[in-house]
Motif scaffolding. Sequence first.
Motif, PDB file in Angstrom:
ATOM      1  N   SER A   1       0.843  -0.987   0.230  1.00 41.80           N
ATOM      2  CA  SER A   1       0.051   0.198   0.211  1.00 41.80           C
ATOM      3  C   SER A   1       0.544   1.086  -0.507  1.00 41.80           C
ATOM      4  N   GLY A   2       0.332   2.424  -0.045  1.00 40.49           N
ATOM      5  CA  GLY A   2       1.018   3.670  -0.165  1.00 40.49           C
ATOM      6  C   GLY A   2       0.800   4.650  -0.637  1.00 40.49           C
ATOM      7  N   VAL A   3       0.999   5.228  -1.812  1.00 35.66           N
ATOM      8  CA  VAL A   3       0.649   6.600  -2.400  1.00 35.66           C
ATOM      9  C   VAL A   3       1.007   6.984  -3.720  1.00 35.66           C
ATOM     10  N   ILE A   4       0.305   7.797  -4.391  1.00 30.51           N
ATOM     11  CA  ILE A   4       0.507   8.010  -6.135  1.00 30.51           C
ATOM     12  C   ILE A   4       0.473   9.875  -5.915  1.00 30.51           C
ATOM     13  N   GLU A   5       1.578  10.490  -6.364  1.00 28.99           N
ATOM     14  CA  GLU A   5       1.764  11.465  -6.363  1.00 28.99           C
ATOM     15  C   GLU A   5       1.774  12.636  -8.210  1.00 28.99           C
ATOM     16  N   TRP A   6       0.640  13.346  -8.486  1.00 24.81           N
ATOM     17  CA  TRP A   6       0.924  14.260  -9.745  1.00 24.81           C
ATOM     18  C   TRP A   6       0.005  15.526  -9.985  1.00 24.81           C
ATOM     19  N   GLY A   7       1.310  15.961 -10.445  1.00 24.59           N
ATOM     20  CA  GLY A   7       0.995  17.569 -10.231  1.00 24.59           C
ATOM     21  C   GLY A   7      -0.337  18.445  -9.283  1.00 24.59           C
ATOM     22  N   GLY A   8       0.326  18.132  -8.031  1.00 20.88           N
ATOM     23  CA  GLY A   8      -0.609  18.528  -6.567  1.00 20.88           C
ATOM     24  C   GLY A   8      -1.326  17.637  -5.552  1.00 20.88           C
ATOM     25  N   LYS A   9      -1.389  16.355  -7.156  1.00 16.98           N
ATOM     26  CA  LYS A   9      -2.854  15.235  -6.786  1.00 16.98           C
ATOM     27  C   LYS A   9      -1.765  13.778  -5.726  1.00 16.98           C
ATOM     28  N   ARG A  10      -2.617  13.385  -5.486  1.00 18.06           N
ATOM     29  CA  ARG A  10      -2.272  12.605  -4.118  1.00 18.06           C
ATOM     30  C   ARG A  10      -3.477  11.638  -4.414  1.00 18.06           C
ATOM     31  N   LEU A  11      -3.418  10.578  -4.162  1.00 18.17           N
ATOM     32  CA  LEU A  11      -4.201   9.078  -4.825  1.00 18.17           C
ATOM     33  C   LEU A  11      -3.413   8.102  -3.779  1.00 18.17           C
ATOM     34  N   SER A  12      -4.369   7.420  -2.795  1.00 14.77           N
ATOM     35  CA  SER A  12      -4.149   6.036  -1.662  1.00 14.77           C
ATOM     36  C   SER A  12      -4.661   5.072  -3.042  1.00 14.77           C
ATOM     37  N   ILE A  13      -3.260   4.168  -2.616  1.00 16.61           N
ATOM     38  CA  ILE A  13      -3.226   3.260  -2.922  1.00 16.61           C
ATOM     39  C   ILE A  13      -3.174   1.568  -1.714  1.00 16.61           C
ATOM     40  N   ALA A  14      -4.472   1.386  -1.925  1.00 23.71           N
ATOM     41  CA  ALA A  14      -4.718  -0.241  -0.705  1.00 23.71           C
ATOM     42  C   ALA A  14      -4.177  -1.089  -0.898  1.00 23.71           C
TER      43      ALA A  14
ATOM     44  N   THR B   1       0.750  10.246 -18.078  1.00 26.30           N
ATOM     45  CA  THR B   1       1.269  11.280 -16.992  1.00 26.30           C
ATOM     46  C   THR B   1       1.887  10.571 -15.675  1.00 26.30           C
ATOM     47  N   PRO B   2       3.369  11.529 -15.923  1.00 23.07           N
ATOM     48  CA  PRO B   2       4.397  11.017 -14.081  1.00 23.07           C
ATOM     49  C   PRO B   2       3.637  10.983 -13.829  1.00 23.07           C
ATOM     50  N   VAL B   3       4.180  10.120 -12.764  1.00 25.48           N
ATOM     51  CA  VAL B   3       3.650  10.193 -11.133  1.00 25.48           C
ATOM     52  C   VAL B   3       4.932  10.300 -10.564  1.00 25.48           C
ATOM     53  N   VAL B   4       4.784  10.020  -8.983  1.00 28.56           N
ATOM     54  CA  VAL B   4       5.451   9.252  -8.163  1.00 28.56           C
ATOM     55  C   VAL B   4       4.561   8.611  -7.267  1.00 28.56           C
ATOM     56  N   GLN B   5       6.108   7.429  -6.575  1.00 34.83           N
ATOM     57  CA  GLN B   5       4.695   6.184  -5.851  1.00 34.83           C
ATOM     58  C   GLN B   5       5.806   6.094  -5.091  1.00 34.83           C
ATOM     59  N   LYS B   6       4.855   5.959  -3.846  1.00 30.24           N
ATOM     60  CA  LYS B   6       5.764   6.095  -2.311  1.00 30.24           C
ATOM     61  C   LYS B   6       5.591   4.749  -1.963  1.00 30.24           C
ATOM     62  N   LEU B   7       5.769   3.839  -1.074  1.00 28.47           N
ATOM     63  CA  LEU B   7       5.213   2.990  -0.438  1.00 28.47           C
ATOM     64  C   LEU B   7       5.211   2.662   0.980  1.00 28.47           C
ATOM     65  N   ASP B   8       4.072   3.144   1.872  1.00 25.09           N
ATOM     66  CA  ASP B   8       4.359   2.709   2.718  1.00 25.09           C
ATOM     67  C   ASP B   8       4.844   1.889   3.591  1.00 25.09           C
ATOM     68  N   TRP B   9       6.494   2.702   3.496  1.00 28.03           N
ATOM     69  CA  TRP B   9       7.972   1.266   4.543  1.00 28.03           C
ATOM     70  C   TRP B   9       7.901   1.069   5.397  1.00 28.03           C
ATOM     71  N   THR B  10       6.927   1.508   6.251  1.00 32.54           N
ATOM     72  CA  THR B  10       6.471   0.454   7.690  1.00 32.54           C
ATOM     73  C   THR B  10       6.018  -0.789   7.881  1.00 32.54           C
ATOM     74  N   ARG B  11       5.136  -0.412   6.720  1.00 31.01           N
ATOM     75  CA  ARG B  11       4.032  -2.029   6.475  1.00 31.01           C
ATOM     76  C   ARG B  11       4.670  -3.008   5.538  1.00 31.01           C
ATOM     77  N   ARG B  12       5.640  -2.594   5.050  1.00 32.81           N
ATOM     78  CA  ARG B  12       6.721  -3.429   3.515  1.00 32.81           C
ATOM     79  C   ARG B  12       7.067  -4.033   4.209  1.00 32.81           C
ATOM     80  N   HIS B  13       8.106  -2.874   5.449  1.00 28.19           N
ATOM     81  CA  HIS B  13       9.381  -4.123   5.504  1.00 28.19           C
ATOM     82  C   HIS B  13       9.142  -4.600   6.992  1.00 28.19           C
ATOM     83  N   ARG B  14       7.838  -4.966   7.612  1.00 24.33           N
ATOM     84  CA  ARG B  14       7.581  -5.741   8.540  1.00 24.33           C
ATOM     85  C   ARG B  14       7.212  -6.961   7.666  1.00 24.33           C
ATOM     86  N   HIS B  15       6.791  -6.789   6.610  1.00 18.77           N
ATOM     87  CA  HIS B  15       6.011  -7.750   5.635  1.00 18.77           C
ATOM     88  C   HIS B  15       7.938  -8.506   5.243  1.00 18.77           C
ATOM     89  N   MET B  16       8.349  -7.377   4.893  1.00 16.91           N
ATOM     90  CA  MET B  16      10.170  -8.316   4.470  1.00 16.91           C
ATOM     91  C   MET B  16      10.837  -9.056   6.162  1.00 16.91           C
TER      92      MET B  16
END
Length: 244
Positions: free
Chosen positions: A47-60, A85-100
């Motif tokens: 999970s995490g977020v996608i950001e572009w052009g000042g907008k933000r989309l939460s990814i479940a 559209t170019p975007v920036v993807q950002k993980l919920d890193w705390t959650r991912r690292h615990r999965h690892m």
Amino acid sequence: MSTDLLFRDDAYLSQADAVVVGHTPEGGLLLDRTIFYPTGGGQPGDSGVIEWGGKRLSIATAVKVEGARVALVPAEPVAMPGVGTPVVQKLDWTRRHRHMRVHTALHLLSVVIPLPVTGGQIGTDRGRLDFDMPEPPEDVTLLSDRLNRLIEQDLQVTDSWITDAELMENPGLVKTMSVMPPMGQGRVRLVRIGTEGRQVDLQPCGGTHVARTGEIGQVEITKIEKKGRQNRRVVLSLLDGLRG
């Protein structure tokens, strides 16, 4: 066009640029490359977020879709960025690292309990493996101690690749009874714990792992359940998860 799986080359990449290449009929977002691990092999999608052009989309979560692609599933039905559209993807890193951490701990669990594996699941605080185990272990505390001693050795965790044919010639690499590792693309990824000269574990796996076992932290086998005539479910927990 298949999705470039950035997490496969660097599981510690928590942010990356990408370009939108499509949308699925179900409302998923397709990028040319992704750091989001898609649900599979008992490991949940990131999970995490996608950001572009000042907008933000939460990814479940993220899921695999046709054509060797990964679709990012929005947390709610909102407007998504268009194709190109170019975007920036950002993980919920705390959650991912615990999965690892949990995933690598489960590989070590299959070392201290050297029996065929019939299933498994990874969570943020705990994970489980199901074993072909007619009788329960006599000393669960001893198993936890053995597991933690392996973790404390701070063993290196690396990966390599073999061909489908090489895997078929070495069936002993596969610990799971009911599920074969993904094949058909010509090669299979192996995850090694330890070094070739001091190897503790080697098995096919497509998931994300910590770089060294010391990163897992202390764990405890918290439950063993009977799940059939010969099946037993062994649950391990991250001790910081238990305290939390």
